[in-house]
Design an enzyme around this catalytic site. Sequence first.
Site, PDB file in Angstrom:
ATOM      1  N   TYR A 135     -15.633  15.562 -16.324  1.00  0.00           N
ATOM      2  CA  TYR A 135     -16.064  14.155 -16.276  1.00  0.00           C
ATOM      3  C   TYR A 135     -17.022  13.927 -15.093  1.00  0.00           C
ATOM      4  CZ  TYR A 135     -15.750   9.284 -14.846  1.00  0.00           C
ATOM      5  OH  TYR A 135     -16.057   8.024 -14.402  1.00  0.00           O
ATOM      6  N   ARG A 161       0.834  -1.205   0.000  1.00  0.00           N
ATOM      7  CA  ARG A 161       0.000   0.000   0.000  1.00  0.00           C
ATOM      8  C   ARG A 161       0.872   1.259   0.000  1.00  0.00           C
ATOM      9  NH1 ARG A 161      -2.655   2.829   4.158  1.00  0.00           N
ATOM     10  NH2 ARG A 161      -2.109   1.223   5.674  1.00  0.00           N
TER      11      ARG A 161
END
Lengths: 438, 330
Positions: free
Chosen positions: A151, A98
């Site tokens: 978007y 991560r």
Amino acid sequence: MAKESRTAIGFEEGRNDGAKWFGDLTRSRFAGPVTPHHRVLSREVSPETLAVHAGTYEDPVTGAVGTPVFQTSTFLLDDASYAAFSDGTSRDVPIYTRYGNPSQWSVQEKIAALEGSRSALVTSSGMSATASTIYALTNAGSHIVSAYDVYGGTYNLLREDMPSAGREVTFVDPCDLDAVRAAIRPETQLLFFETLTNPLLKAPSVRGLAKIAKEANALLVVDNTFLTPVNMRPLELGADVVVHSATKYLAGHSDLTAGAVVGRRKFLDRIWAQALRFGGTLEPLSAFLLERGMKTLPLRVRAQNANAAEVARFLAGHERIAAVHHPELGGPRYAGLERADYGGFGGMVSFEVRGGDEAALEFMKKLRIPYVATSLGGVESLVSMPSNTSHSSLTARQRSRIGINPGLVRFSVGIENVRDLVRDLDEALGAPAEEDKR
Amino acid sequence: MRNSFNTAGFSEVVHEIRNDPAEAAFLYTAEAQSSPYRGLSARIGPALFGTVKSARRFSVELRDVSDAPGADGPLPMHLALTGIASCALTTLVGGGSAQSVVFESADMDIAWDGGAVASRIDVGGVPDDATVAELVDQVERFSPNYTTLIRPVPVALRHGPGAAPASAGTAEGAPAAGRPAACQVRWISGTQLTSAPLGPEPGEELRVDAPKQLTGVDWGPNPQEYLLMGLAADVASHLGRLARELTGRAVTWRVAVRGTEDVGGLLQADPSAVVQLQDMECAVAEPAGLSGTELEKVVVAAWAASEVRYLIEAAPAVRLTSHRVESCPV
């Protein structure tokens, strides 16, 4: 492998146990993270070569030509790991996927090289990249300027999450620089725009937006998904940070979701820290697929540039088409286009089928080559309607206001033979209906 | 991270400044309002760190200097003292972190008695007295707000539309002693601190932090912002009181303060850089309902009466002591 070689370049040089004051500290990260095993090429090398070689992990044990897939969630802890925790430099040592993984670092270096930057970050999706960037670069109490036809996912983030997070947003037309300038406030920290908009292919002046941002001491972040670094390198035009939905052209094969952020490392490290708190990690296999897909990016994008221009020209002359949106067609909307800033305009074409949404749906059903599916930027052509997909959250009035008229179709042109695509379009459109002729 | 303090982040700023000195120019802004209806309040404005803006939303409801004892909220002087002490402690812990000192605690009591400042730093976890002495010495040399306290720093005053700044030091001599104020500032972690008023007068604990652009977590205004809020609020408070006394009018006053810092001085990225705050400016917006003569009279009197202004401009007597706290037995 020597233990120190698994840390990023600059990690050891930045450690100084003898420091007495801040001025004695020696860490000065400006690039990466990359290890000595990652291939780092000059940004002057051509895009085709960077796409193939930049960032490749040259494995010293096996001699593998391609980057191995570091399919692991965690890494052995050692003195470097502990030092990284102690110093706050855990981005520069593989500790936990991560936080970072050599597979991610490879593709990050490739994207950074292509965008002409020194640092990049990959994330689990384009929206992860966008959200992490916006949160990291703004504070509660700040103000953001963006476009009302940005978007849909980005619009929803700005409209539905920013107010409760203490950020105010003003939406404007990205091509109206006077409106952008008028929206600026003393607390404006960020301008967020797209280099080519979805779905109407507006082409705002990145140079103009950068000038306004600089005057306001704000940062300009641009989404370069539609153009890719093959067609535009916005950092060279004054943008501070570039984001991508790497799911689209960068990956190019409709087989993964990923995002990318590019810019100076002082910004990227903050965005990285935000992304890891959000948990937007790009897992190693997708990083591998993204890196592999990017090796052909310049070839694919140039083919798509040409195909889309050809498709746009064909559609512009068809009686059943009411309007076509593509910069190659010119016209008043593109009168101020700074053509020298573009290598091409990508593979997107949007157009209005006469007869409205019903006629457009019928037309799409008749297509044989493109898939009717959302998303874009893959090697295969895809076709969809913004009104019932990406912009379905808008009201009819809002869609009309931004120019999404009934019958609007968004065509993501792939790398198929353009003659086949045009023939397929021609057959699907068929002869104009009697009512369309009137 | 040592003491939860991001030394790597500060190191990168040092080298960023060495590459581009423009990155060292920090600008802080604050505003205060004294309203006959809504009382006294202060808030911060956008800050600029080199080329990066940080806009945050923090405000404090304050007790007016003319309020009776026992009224709620901190005084403007509490904000100023918080700014000085929190800067000193952040400098101490940051500098210690750079040399790998692990702190158990760091507290500072600071008091203003109307003419002088007395302060005391207590440090826990530091191995010996010599290290404490070295750290406190670094505070006295490199803490921007502490050096602003001990060195005269001129503050330009503007009032009225388009007015040029009045010359620095327009107020002669020390203001009449107002109310003593004291607080205890406590380092929590990293760049986070709290400040609690000391003495019988009530007041809520204040939070201090760095903006996230400077490795903080936006938990509260930063030390420089507290000092500027204290100045703006003190001047606004006196403007409200003196307007009533001198003109019989109760009007709303708005005061904006700004100051710059060359962070190359704090970090010693540039040893020749000035450490204390610079280019200090206080702008008083012209309220409705006052004549030009009345405005001039009130502003000049309020400026002279401001003890926070005096603290910054005049370098009052300052006493700083330090003490090493032995570790508590487990």
